[in-house]
Design a protein around this motif. Structure first.
Motif, PDB file in Angstrom:
ATOM      1  N   ARG A   1       7.944 -30.744  10.445  1.00 17.57           N
ATOM      2  CA  ARG A   1       7.033 -31.376  11.508  1.00 17.57           C
ATOM      3  C   ARG A   1       5.893 -30.240  11.802  1.00 17.57           C
ATOM      4  N   GLU A   2       6.365 -28.943  11.974  1.00 15.71           N
ATOM      5  CA  GLU A   2       5.227 -28.024  12.305  1.00 15.71           C
ATOM      6  C   GLU A   2       4.163 -27.825  11.298  1.00 15.71           C
ATOM      7  N   LEU A   3       4.261 -28.046  10.075  1.00 15.33           N
ATOM      8  CA  LEU A   3       3.267 -28.205   9.111  1.00 15.33           C
ATOM      9  C   LEU A   3       2.604 -29.218   9.252  1.00 15.33           C
ATOM     10  N   VAL A   4       3.187 -30.531   9.538  1.00 16.23           N
ATOM     11  CA  VAL A   4       2.370 -31.810   9.647  1.00 16.23           C
ATOM     12  C   VAL A   4       1.504 -31.647  11.066  1.00 16.23           C
ATOM     13  N   ARG A   5       1.962 -30.953  12.167  1.00 16.38           N
ATOM     14  CA  ARG A   5       1.390 -30.892  13.323  1.00 16.38           C
ATOM     15  C   ARG A   5       0.110 -30.084  13.113  1.00 16.38           C
ATOM     16  N   ARG A   6       0.292 -29.036  12.108  1.00 15.12           N
ATOM     17  CA  ARG A   6      -0.907 -28.239  11.836  1.00 15.12           C
ATOM     18  C   ARG A   6      -1.853 -28.818  10.908  1.00 15.12           C
ATOM     19  N   GLY A   7      -1.602 -29.902  10.401  1.00 15.56           N
ATOM     20  CA  GLY A   7      -2.356 -30.465   9.189  1.00 15.56           C
ATOM     21  C   GLY A   7      -2.601 -29.773   8.034  1.00 15.56           C
ATOM     22  N   VAL A   8      -1.529 -28.873   7.785  1.00 12.19           N
ATOM     23  CA  VAL A   8      -1.702 -28.267   6.453  1.00 12.19           C
ATOM     24  C   VAL A   8      -1.846 -28.963   5.241  1.00 12.19           C
ATOM     25  N   ASP A   9      -2.782 -28.928   4.424  1.00  9.95           N
ATOM     26  CA  ASP A   9      -2.812 -29.631   3.271  1.00  9.95           C
ATOM     27  C   ASP A   9      -1.855 -29.535   2.041  1.00  9.95           C
ATOM     28  N   VAL A  10      -0.625 -29.739   2.047  1.00 11.72           N
ATOM     29  CA  VAL A  10       0.342 -29.451   1.230  1.00 11.72           C
ATOM     30  C   VAL A  10       0.943 -30.924   0.834  1.00 11.72           C
ATOM     31  N   GLU A  11       1.600 -31.082  -0.202  1.00 13.85           N
ATOM     32  CA  GLU A  11       2.460 -32.137  -0.410  1.00 13.85           C
ATOM     33  C   GLU A  11       3.828 -31.918   0.134  1.00 13.85           C
ATOM     34  N   HIS A  12       4.695 -32.965   0.623  1.00 21.16           N
ATOM     35  CA  HIS A  12       5.968 -32.692   1.091  1.00 21.16           C
ATOM     36  C   HIS A  12       6.979 -33.523  -0.046  1.00 21.16           C
ATOM     37  N   ILE A  13       7.953 -32.484  -0.450  1.00 20.31           N
ATOM     38  CA  ILE A  13       8.815 -33.199  -1.105  1.00 20.31           C
ATOM     39  C   ILE A  13      10.154 -32.804  -0.867  1.00 20.31           C
ATOM     40  N   TRP A  14      11.067 -33.742  -0.698  1.00 21.03           N
ATOM     41  CA  TRP A  14      12.218 -33.959  -0.065  1.00 21.03           C
ATOM     42  C   TRP A  14      13.455 -34.227  -1.030  1.00 21.03           C
ATOM     43  N   ALA A  15      14.413 -33.357  -1.192  1.00 18.16           N
ATOM     44  CA  ALA A  15      15.367 -33.495  -2.174  1.00 18.16           C
ATOM     45  C   ALA A  15      16.524 -34.443  -1.661  1.00 18.16           C
ATOM     46  N   VAL A  16      16.837 -35.766  -1.993  1.00 16.07           N
ATOM     47  CA  VAL A  16      17.686 -36.459  -1.516  1.00 16.07           C
ATOM     48  C   VAL A  16      18.632 -36.937  -2.530  1.00 16.07           C
ATOM     49  N   ASN A  17      19.917 -36.650  -2.103  1.00 18.60           N
ATOM     50  CA  ASN A  17      21.160 -36.893  -3.179  1.00 18.60           C
ATOM     51  C   ASN A  17      21.776 -38.343  -2.963  1.00 18.60           C
ATOM     52  N   ASP A  18      21.819 -38.941  -4.172  1.00 20.34           N
ATOM     53  CA  ASP A  18      22.517 -40.441  -4.123  1.00 20.34           C
ATOM     54  C   ASP A  18      21.863 -41.334  -3.222  1.00 20.34           C
ATOM     55  N   ALA A  19      20.762 -41.165  -2.767  1.00 25.19           N
ATOM     56  CA  ALA A  19      19.989 -42.221  -1.843  1.00 25.19           C
ATOM     57  C   ALA A  19      20.623 -42.184  -0.525  1.00 25.19           C
ATOM     58  N   GLN A  20      21.168 -40.948   0.038  1.00 23.66           N
ATOM     59  CA  GLN A  20      21.850 -41.144   1.099  1.00 23.66           C
ATOM     60  C   GLN A  20      21.128 -40.256   2.120  1.00 23.66           C
ATOM     61  N   GLY A  21      19.835 -40.692   2.276  1.00 19.76           N
ATOM     62  CA  GLY A  21      19.097 -39.987   3.488  1.00 19.76           C
ATOM     63  C   GLY A  21      17.662 -40.609   3.421  1.00 19.76           C
ATOM     64  N   GLN A  22      17.060 -40.827   4.619  1.00 21.68           N
ATOM     65  CA  GLN A  22      15.670 -41.306   4.788  1.00 21.68           C
ATOM     66  C   GLN A  22      14.762 -40.145   5.340  1.00 21.68           C
ATOM     67  N   VAL A  23      13.607 -40.165   4.880  1.00 22.21           N
ATOM     68  CA  VAL A  23      12.760 -39.167   5.269  1.00 22.21           C
ATOM     69  C   VAL A  23      11.448 -39.884   6.074  1.00 22.21           C
ATOM     70  N   PRO A  24      10.687 -39.182   6.823  1.00 21.60           N
ATOM     71  CA  PRO A  24       9.402 -40.014   7.515  1.00 21.60           C
ATOM     72  C   PRO A  24       8.290 -40.313   6.450  1.00 21.60           C
ATOM     73  N   ALA A  25       7.740 -40.905   7.095  1.00 19.77           N
ATOM     74  CA  ALA A  25       6.356 -41.564   6.274  1.00 19.77           C
ATOM     75  C   ALA A  25       5.631 -40.143   5.714  1.00 19.77           C
TER      76      ALA A  25
END
Length: 775
Positions: free
Chosen positions: A439-463
């Motif tokens: 959330r802090e990186l998004v607030r600052r507008g840092v130009d990076v790709e955000h990749i989230w590890a999710v096991n067994d499809a048991q989690g949701q992530v923001p847009a």
């Protein structure tokens, strides 16, 4: 007869020249007669550096083969006996031969017999790692079973060449036995079994097995033939709640048993995201029905309302997903789920599938990246199987070995990309300090790709966040190529920090109980945990510390000589600043009525409470929830949040007072809305102390936990920021008047915050991101 299957995964592929073809070999036992059947194999080639050779990895290779039953007939006569089926694989001039094993469920576990004539059938049997086809003539076939006032009457077809024959009923383990005359009349027969015989041993539910006894002493199974309609079923018995179950075993032989009723599904309809089941169960009774899904490892239970469409019928919609405590819709967790029908009085009935619905199975639907199937096992037990999000090829031993030892290192030689790879507890979803850093990186507008590890499809992530499946090829690639790795627990043991890569270990708890090398018991050492930790810590770029008190402890316990950033935990920025709008949304997501006081009970785990099957740790709930409901239920709600290592359903949850929030994505949001925290030795006390709200400590096993299991970093009894209560009744009484219970602990609370919460000013995320981006 159609055979379909696959090759089991192996640790290594075989190197063979050219393309492969497969033939099925049929060989009659005791005879030289044999035949060939072509199959249609599907192979998955893997390249190798050895020129001239192609590694043919047969892991999960599929095949189909059709066997014409007329092969078992010679000059108009069926060749009775047993045929062994094996596969011969030809690869160029090389030949290898092997047998077949049955799959663990479905028609391969209990293969159906194929009737090829009125009195002849072909029966597949798996024995000694080979598939065998038994051609057999069935002289007597049971085609009807009718319950009268005092007997079970059987009738069916009989071969005219059958002489004097009787039916023998016996219980193999109990030793009981009875013989009933079989009366033949032309091409039919009747037999009458007195109910007194079947119910005479009512204290045992062991089934009676039925077999034919011929005049010369020969015996053979009494086969049930349901080609003309159902024979099996369950019939009410006078004067008892048990029923007479007329069933058939794996050989289709008749079985009779006096047992409690079961639910028999005879209608299965696939929906886009689930199934509709219809079936029968005697005396559905008064009140609501529930379909219960219970994970086979005992760590989860889901309930769905069922409708009694009549006194004997029910109907239920079975979703292929579930809703978390926070309202997220997720696919069913991977594994096998048992089905039970629970009546209003709490009685649970096993859910079976009637033979009429066998052909509807397996039934499968796709939910996100997962396939969820209805299957049967043990002949007629219905269950749900939720697949892995990884394909069969991806999760094979060969593929995983190659991804770790070849693909991951190879990806590490390429360019780093401006991406952040996030991991929370091995892929449990979006939460904790990695979520705050994002959330802090998004607030600052840092130009990076955000990749989230999710096991067994048991989690949701923001847009704006890309998910990767744990252990998938893209997961390995992201670990190797992302410039930043951010995690709150241990990274995989093969991860090695590359030059230019920044590995941020946020960890996930402040320090009361001892951790890592400071633990003076054998549980961690025996599990190989400390060796893995020593391999991992040199690859951290920075370790986040929640306080000056914790900094030296973390360095010593982890034996970590690298940089420790004394920043506070990013996850606690939310508690330091507050968010009334978010708090209102959380209460709404949980469905908590206005005006109710929220008590959050969040105990830690015990190393000595591991489940027998190794699937996490037991909850061992010592709180008397019924007493709490009676004393507090009018104006309180009780949220129970077990530790992440504890995986067990919470009995009685969902009644408007008791809430199971074990799967709520982010515990910080629960702390945001809680009015009172009840815990024991969990580090959650440090987080909640930021709010200044009251804390009660339920320490029923204080001496054992302190002196045997873990040990403490400070004198908990004199420094705890709230009263220690040792029994459930004391805890309930304290919750009735929290102000009075905590009045004497104000100074301790203030001292605790001054020591452990000094960095919790709402800016921890900013400090960690500053350090992370500095490289």
């Amino acid at each position: 007869m159609l055979l379909t299957g696959f090759a089991h995964p192996q640790d290594r592929p075989s190197a063979t020249r050219g393309s492969a073809r497969t033939l099925l070999v049929l060989r009659r036992t005791g005879s030289r007669a044999f035949g060939w059947v072509s199959t249609s194999p599907v192979y998955l080639p893997e390249s190798t550096e050895d020129s001239g050779l192609a590694e043919l990895n047969h892991d999960w290779a599929g095949f189909t083969a059709a066997i014409d039953p007329t092969r078992f007939r010679r000059r108009g006569t069926w060749m009775e006996g047993e045929w062994r089926v094996s596969a011969t694989v030809f690869t160029g001039l090389k030949r290898s031969q092997g047998g077949f094993q049955g799959h663990w469920c479905g028609t391969a576990e209990t293969p159906p017999a194929h009737w090829v004539a009125d009195d002849v059938r072909v029966v597949p049997v798996f024995r000694a790692k080979h598939l065998r086809l038994r051609v057999e003539r069935i002289p007597v076939r049971v085609r009807a079973a009718v319950l009268t006032e005092d007997a079970l009457e059987l009738s069916g077809a009989v071969d005219g060449r059958v002489g004097r024959t009787a039916i023998r009923l016996h219980r193999p383990e109990g030793g009981a036995e009875t013989v009933v005359d079989l009366t033949a009349d032309g091409a039919g027969f009747t037999a009458r079994i007195p109910l007194a015989v079947l119910t005479g041993g009512a204290e045992s539910d062991e089934p009676w097995q039925a077999e034919l006894v011929h005049a010369d002493g020969r015996t053979e199974p009494l086969v049930v033939d349901e080609r003309g309609g159902p024979v099996t079923g369950q019939f009410p018995l006078p004067g008892t709640a048990d029923l007479l179950h007329v069933a058939r075993d794996r050989r289709d032989a008749l079985e009779l048993a006096v047992r409690p009723p079961v639910a028999r599904v005879d209608e299965i309809t696939e929906l886009q995201d689930g199934f509709v089941l219809g079936g029968s169960t005697p005396t559905t009774g008064q009140g609501p029905l529930e379909l219960v899904l219970r994970h086979s490892d005992g760590t989860a239970e889901l309930r769905h309302p069922a409708t009694a469409t009549s006194a004997e019928r029910f109907r239920v919609t079975l979703p292929a997903g579930t809703a978390t405590a926070g309202g997220d819709r997720l696919p069913l967790r991977m594994g096998v789920w048992e089905l039970l029908l629970r009546t209003a009085d709490g009685t649970e009935r096993r859910v079976t599938v009637a033979p009429a619905a066998f052909d509807a199975l397996p039934a499968a639907v796709t939910v996100g990246p997962k396939t969820v199937k209805l299957e049967r096992r043990w002949l007629d037990t219905l269950f749900v199987d939720s697949s892995s999000v990884l394909t069969a090829e991806e999760r094979s031993a060969f593929a995983q070995h190659r991804l770790r030892t070849v693909d991951y290192p190879a990806a590490g030689h390429g360019e780093l990309r401006e991406a952040v790879f996030y991991d929370v507890f091995g892929g449990r979803g979006y939460a904790d300090s990695p979520g705050a850093i994002h959330r802090e990186l998004v607030r600052r507008g840092v130009d990076v790709e955000h990749i989230w590890a999710v096991n067994d499809a048991q989690g949701q992530v923001p847009a704006g966040v890309r998910t990767v499946r744990v252990q998938s090829p893209e997961w390995y690639e992201a670990l190797a190529t992302s410039r930043y790795l951010v995690g709150n627990t241990h990274f995989p043991d093969f991860v090695e920090r590359r030059p230019g890569q920044v590995v941020v270990q946020t960890w996930h708890g402040s320090l009361l109980k001892r951790i890592a090398h400071d633990v003076e018991n054998a549980w961690l050492a025996d599990a190989g945990y400390l060796e893995a930790l020593d391999h991992e810590t040199p690859h951290w770029s920075v370790l986040v510390s929640p306080s000056p008190f914790a900094t030296p402890i973390l360095g010593r316990a982890f034996r970590y000589g690298g940089e420790i950033l004394e920043s506070g935990y990013p996850r606690n920025d939310l508690l330091a600043t507050g968010d009334d709008a978010l708090a209102a949304r959380v209460r709404a997501r949980l469905g908590i009525p206005e005006g109710r006081r929220i008590v959050l009970y969040a105990p830690t785990w015990r190393e000595d409470q591991q489940r027998d099957n190794g699937a996490g740790f037991r909850l061992d709930l010592q709180l008397d929830t019924e007493a709490a409901r009676a004393a507090l239920g009018e104006d309180h709600v009780l949220l129970v949040r077990p530790h992440a290592h504890v995986r067990e359903p919470l009995p009685g949850a969902g009644d408007g007072f008791l809430y199971d929030v074990g799967d709520y994505p982010d515990v910080q949001e629960l702390l945001l809305v809680a009015d009172v925290l009840v815990t024991d030795y969990s580090s959650i006390m440090f987080d909640f102390a930021i709010t200044g709200r009251p804390i009660l400590f339920f320490t029923y096993d204080l001496e054992r936990y302190r002196d045997v299991l873990r040990g403490f970093y400070f004198d908990f009894e004199t420094e705890a920021p709230g009263p220690l209560v040792h029994t459930s009744s004391e805890l309930v009484e304290a919750l009735r008047d929290v102000t009075a219970a905590t009045a004497d602990h104000a100074e301790r609370y203030a001292a605790f915050r001054a020591l452990h919460c000094v960095l919790d000013d709402g800016k921890a995320s900013a400090r960690v991101v500053d350090r992370m981006l500095a490289g």
